[in-house]
Design a protein around this motif. Structure first.
Motif, mmCIF file in Angstrom:
data_model
loop_
_atom_site.group_PDB
_atom_site.id
_atom_site.type_symbol
_atom_site.label_atom_id
_atom_site.label_comp_id
_atom_site.label_asym_id
_atom_site.label_seq_id
_atom_site.Cartn_x
_atom_site.Cartn_y
_atom_site.Cartn_z
ATOM 1 N N GLY A 154 0.712 11.216 -0.430
ATOM 2 C CA GLY A 154 1.381 10.510 -1.510
ATOM 3 C C GLY A 154 2.254 9.364 -1.036
ATOM 4 O O GLY A 154 3.167 8.927 -1.752
ATOM 5 N N LEU A 155 1.973 8.831 0.173
ATOM 6 C CA LEU A 155 2.713 7.685 0.711
ATOM 7 C C LEU A 155 2.035 6.402 0.227
ATOM 8 O O LEU A 155 0.888 6.126 0.583
ATOM 9 N N GLU A 156 2.737 5.642 -0.599
ATOM 10 C CA GLU A 156 2.162 4.408 -1.137
ATOM 11 C C GLU A 156 2.009 3.342 -0.046
ATOM 12 O O GLU A 156 2.759 3.328 0.936
ATOM 13 N N SER A 157 1.070 2.436 -0.257
ATOM 14 C CA SER A 157 0.941 1.280 0.627
ATOM 15 C C SER A 157 0.258 0.136 -0.105
ATOM 16 O O SER A 157 -0.599 0.355 -0.953
ATOM 17 N N VAL A 158 0.686 -1.069 0.227
ATOM 18 C CA VAL A 158 0.033 -2.281 -0.256
ATOM 19 C C VAL A 158 -0.413 -3.067 0.965
ATOM 20 O O VAL A 158 0.391 -3.338 1.867
#
Length: 278
Positions: A154-158
């Motif tokens: 659940g670690l967001e990244s862009v």
């Protein structure tokens, strides 16, 4: 937010990001492998650290809310040269971010992750990976790493697939240019977007000749303002005709698409070092 981390802080692109990023947080921690990065901005501290060293990254990311990961060996080279900073370094950033409970990684990916696609293909952010170099392969690895850590932790990244963020002095840049002002806006939108999950966005200005489609990333709110067409007449008047048999002229990766694996792609690009001075 309370604490934001910027890796690769000694780099040319980061020199334009450091001051704006201090406005988005109480404390900006900049990091790189050099001894110092010059005069620091109000609210900024500097910690020397090696991306390839997990202990260093654990120390740098402790207590952070997000990390803007710009650090890397920024050229094609032998795989062994990229292994530490670009491959292991990416893993260390994501793993340290996960262990410390960060919300999001904003990553400087590159067009070179998809650089062997033809320019005549108006590619979007869902196009399959097609790296042009070991450097591009490292960007594919980090993008897949971001997808994995979103699915599993659940670690967001862009992932900002930057095309070319440098002075416009060649025909390719008429489509690929990302101005420094648009770079700042892009990074800001990647930080302040309420949710991102795992996302990809092209780092390119509002160029008439932009060869990529950002519609899938519209939710980020990135609306570039600059246009390289202002340089077109001068650039095209000085340029040699394009060679349709040269993959460097017909593929998105430009010179990186045409060099042999392990050889510098930057060497032939005439990039002006106009880093912002502090």
């Amino acid at each position: 937010m309370k604490k934001l981390v910027l890796t690769g802080a000694a780099g040319r692109l980061s020199s334009y990001l450091r001051e704006p990023l201090t406005q988005l947080c109480d404390a900006l921690v900049s990091t790189d492998i050099v001894d110092d990065i010059g005069t620091l901005y109000e609210g900024e501290t500097y910690i020397k650290g090696d991306l390839a060293n997990m202990d260093d990254m654990m120390r740098v990311l402790e207590g952070a809310d997000m990390v803007v990961h710009m650090g890397a060996y920024a050229d094609e080279g032998p795989f062994e040269k990229l292994l530490g900073p670009n491959f292991i370094g990416a893993y260390n950033i994501w793993e340290a971010a996960h262990r410390h409970g960060l919300k999001r990684v904003v990553y400087a990916s590159s067009i070179h992750a998809v650089g062997m696609h033809a320019k005549t293909d108006f590619i979007d952010t869902n196009v399959p990976h097609r790296p042009d170099t070991f450097y591009g392969l490292a960007k594919c690895f980090a993008e897949d790493l971001g997808s994995l850590y979103w699915d599993k932790h659940g670690l967001e990244s862009v992932h900002m697939r930057i095309l070319s963020c440098a002075q416009v002095n060649n025909p390719r840049a008429l489509g690929s240019w990302l101005s420094y002002d648009d770079l700042i806006q892009l990074v800001t939108r990647c930080i302040d977007a309420p949710t991102t999950g795992f996302s990809v966005v092209y780092g390119v200005s509002n160029n008439d000749r932009a060869p990529v489609d950002n519609s899938q990333a519209s939710f980020l709110g990135y609306r570039p303002k600059d246009n390289a067409e202002q340089f077109a007449a001068e650039v095209l008047a000085k340029a040699d005709p394009a060679d349709p048999q040269d993959v460097g002229d017909v593929c998105h990766g430009g010179p990186f698409a045409s060099v042999a694996l392990g050889n510098s792609g930057v060497a032939s690009m005439n990039i002006v070092d106009d880093a912002k001075k502090t």
